[in-house]
Each structure stands twice: as C-alpha cells, then as structure tokens.
Scaffold this active site. Structure first.
Site, short mmCIF file in Angstrom:
data_model
loop_
_atom_site.label_atom_id
_atom_site.label_comp_id
_atom_site.label_asym_id
_atom_site.label_seq_id
_atom_site.Cartn_x
_atom_site.Cartn_y
_atom_site.Cartn_z
CG ASP A 175 2.40 53.91 39.81
OD1 ASP A 175 2.53 54.95 40.49
OD2 ASP A 175 3.09 53.69 38.78
CG HIS B 96 10.03 61.19 39.70
ND1 HIS B 96 10.37 62.11 38.73
CD2 HIS B 96 10.89 60.15 39.53
CE1 HIS B 96 11.39 61.65 38.01
NE2 HIS B 96 11.74 60.48 38.49
#
Ligand code: BDR
Ligand code: CA
Length: 332
Positions: A14, A250
């Site tokens: 995303d 991340h």
C-alpha cells in the site's frame, strides 16, 4: 546464490513511504526478483497505491506487472488514510510527478496471486506489507494456495512491543483484522515481521540523503523527499528521533528478513487476531503452547507462524546501505 535459488516475489503493498523504500531495496538486492506488485488500500486509497506502484517502478526504469486489489476491509468500516504520516499522495506529497506510461494488469490482485502460484507452484514468495485483504481473497479463490506458494512474509502485528494504532494493535492488522486472522490460520510457511523488530531498526534521513547523492537519480530523489516527510512524523512522536530525523524500517524489514533471515531471532507459535472489541487488531501469540488451553481457536493443530522477536539492527541498516549504494538503477 544461483538464479534458481533467488527469491521470486509478489509484493503486496500500500505505498506508502516505507513500502517505497522496501520496493527499492528489493529491486536493488541481487537475490530478490519482484515479478508482480499487488496493491491494496491502507496508507492511501487502493487507486493511489496503484498509481504509486506504477510510478515508483517507472521511475526506477523497471516494468513489473501491477494489479489493483481490495479497496476496503473485509467486514469493518474503512477509515481515512493517514495523510499526516505518508502524505496525501502516500509519498510525502511529491511536487511534480514525471509522466509515466505503464499500464495496469486488468486482473484483481487476488486473481493475479492465484494465477502466478498455479503457473509456478512452489516458486513464489509473497511479501505482504499492507492490510491482508488480497491474501485472504486469494485463499478464498484457491484454497490450496498454501501448498502452491513457497512462503509468505508479512510486515504486521506485534507481540511484546506496544501497538502503533492502539495500545495493542499494529496498523496493517488493525486495518483488516478478519483478513489477517484468515492469513494466520491458513497453514502456509508464514513469517511475521512485526513491531517487536521493526521498532528496533531506525533508518536515518541522512542515509537516504547519502544514497541520493551517490545515485543522482529521480528514483532516489523521490525516495529521499518521501522519507523527509515521513521522518518528520516520527521525529515529532519519538524522543530518540527528535534530534536525528529518521524512521522505523517497517516494510523494508520484511525484505531484509528474506535476504538475511540469520539477522533475526524467531519464535514459532500459533497466532490469532482479535477481530472485535477493545483488543481489535491485536495479534495474540500462544507463547505457552505446552498448556492445553481448552478454548475453541487454540487447538494444538492450529498452524504455526514464525514470529520475529529480535533483530541485529545495525547489520540490517548496513545491509540496506550496501545494497542501495550498488549499481541497481539505469542511467536517468
Ligand atoms: C505498517 O503500517 C503502514 O503504515 C506501514 O507502511 C507499514 O506497513 C507499520 O505499522
Ligand atoms: Ca505498508
């Protein structure tokens, strides 16, 4: 590593600033071959995520199939994307964007995953770094998917480290907890790269500036711009990042795990996701699996997940730097 041992990857994403740094690391790493990008809502709408995937690949001079995926969570109501973290466009509000001519693959992301897995059984690794709706839908389309894929690596969840969107929930799992629970119980070779390790690895803005200076390329310039915006959010939130702007690694860490799993300590346990209530989005790990808990949902036969619990942070940052400083970009 020979070409047959290379990691052939579908990247479910995303984008998103850290999604972009992960994509460029994957492109730059000699042992990783990204053969498809499947988009999802999350950091931005799925339309914007798809635009960004096409843009980032074009900017880096690559042609990789890109498909559009799920636009909303499976059951819960959709939430507004976090424009204050990733920018309204997901890439730190890039000024002018170059015109790109790449077109989207017309299949849904779930169908693309199924088609690729059927065409190349046992070869494809799925690296998923957004909410898990595409994987969940692909499982519904092809229940034998866990035997067709080589492995699945997700960025999401947390065990001991506090959550980043609630006291217990990490953003990707929070955004579609029902899909995530389906993924954790599907029975594939699954590795969870969650906040327990991603919050240990900080990448400084100064490193992205160094990479951009070395590469002198629109792709690394755009990445540097995006990270500057992203780092501002983290520096405002965490004291240890206040004076030296940087961000957590991340999504990048999912690919670093793939490239060098020996940098991580794993615990292999059953994981379930709380789908409702105060703990919604929490990844609950059965850390005492020698106890026969009587509740439905914790049966001994439940599939196990390799959960990353510790990481060699400085080795991860070094690997990122070495990889990004190589010659992976065509002349612009
Ligand atoms: C995860 O949430 C998203 O904002 C990031 O891209 C990453 O995938 C971190 O919790
Ligand atoms: Ca992401």
């Amino acid at each position: 590593m020979t070409s047959s041992q290379k990691h052939t990857v579908i990247y479910d994403t995303d984008p998103g600033v850290d999604d972009a740094m992960a994509l460029y690391f994957a492109m730059a790493h000699p042992d990783i071959d990204v053969v498809g990008i499947t988009t999802t809502f999350g950091n931005v709408s799925v339309e914007q995520a798809t635009t960004n995937a096409l843009y980032l690949t074009a900017l880096a001079g690559r042609t990789i199939p890109v498909t559009r995926g799920v636009a909303t969570p499976w059951f819960k109501d959709a939430e507004a994307p976090p424009a204050h973290i990733h920018g309204a466009d997901g890439l730190g509000n890039l000024g002018t964007r170059k015109l790109v001519v790449q077109t989207i693959d017309p299949r849904s992301s779930a169908q693309f995953i199924v088609d690729m897995a059927r065409a190349r059984p046992g070869e494809i690794t799925l690296v998923a770094v957004g909410p898990l709706g595409n994987l969940s839908l692909a499982l519904a389309l092809e229940p034998t998917l866990p035997t067709l894929l080589r492995e699945v690596v997700i960025m999401g969840g947390t065990v001991i480290e506090p959550g980043n969107v609630s006291p217990v929930a990490e953003a990707n799992i929070w955004n579609d907890p029902h899909a995530a629970d389906r993924v954790f119980t599907a029975g594939w070779k699954l590795t969870m790269v969650g906040l327990d390790v991603t919050h240990r690895v900080v990448v400084l803005l100064s490193l992205f500036e160094k990479i951009a200076r070395r590469q002198q390329h629109p792709a690394t310039d755009a990445l540097c711009h995006a990270v500057e915006f992203y780092a501002r959010f983290y520096s405002g939130l965490y004291k240890h990042l206040a004076s030296t702007p940087g961000c957590f690694a991340h999504d990048l860490l999912a690919f670093i795990y793939l490239a060098k799993p020996e940098l991580f300590t794993l615990d292999t346990k059953a994981v379930r996701v709380a789908t409702d209530g105060l703990a919604q989005g929490q990844t609950i790990v059965n850390r005492r699996d020698f106890i026969n808990y009587p509740q439905v949902g914790w049966e001994k036969a439940k599939p196990r997940t390799q959960v990353c619990m510790e990481v060699d942070a400085s080795a991860c940052v070094q690997l990122f730097e070495n990889t990004m400083m190589g010659n992976w970009l065509p002349p612009s």
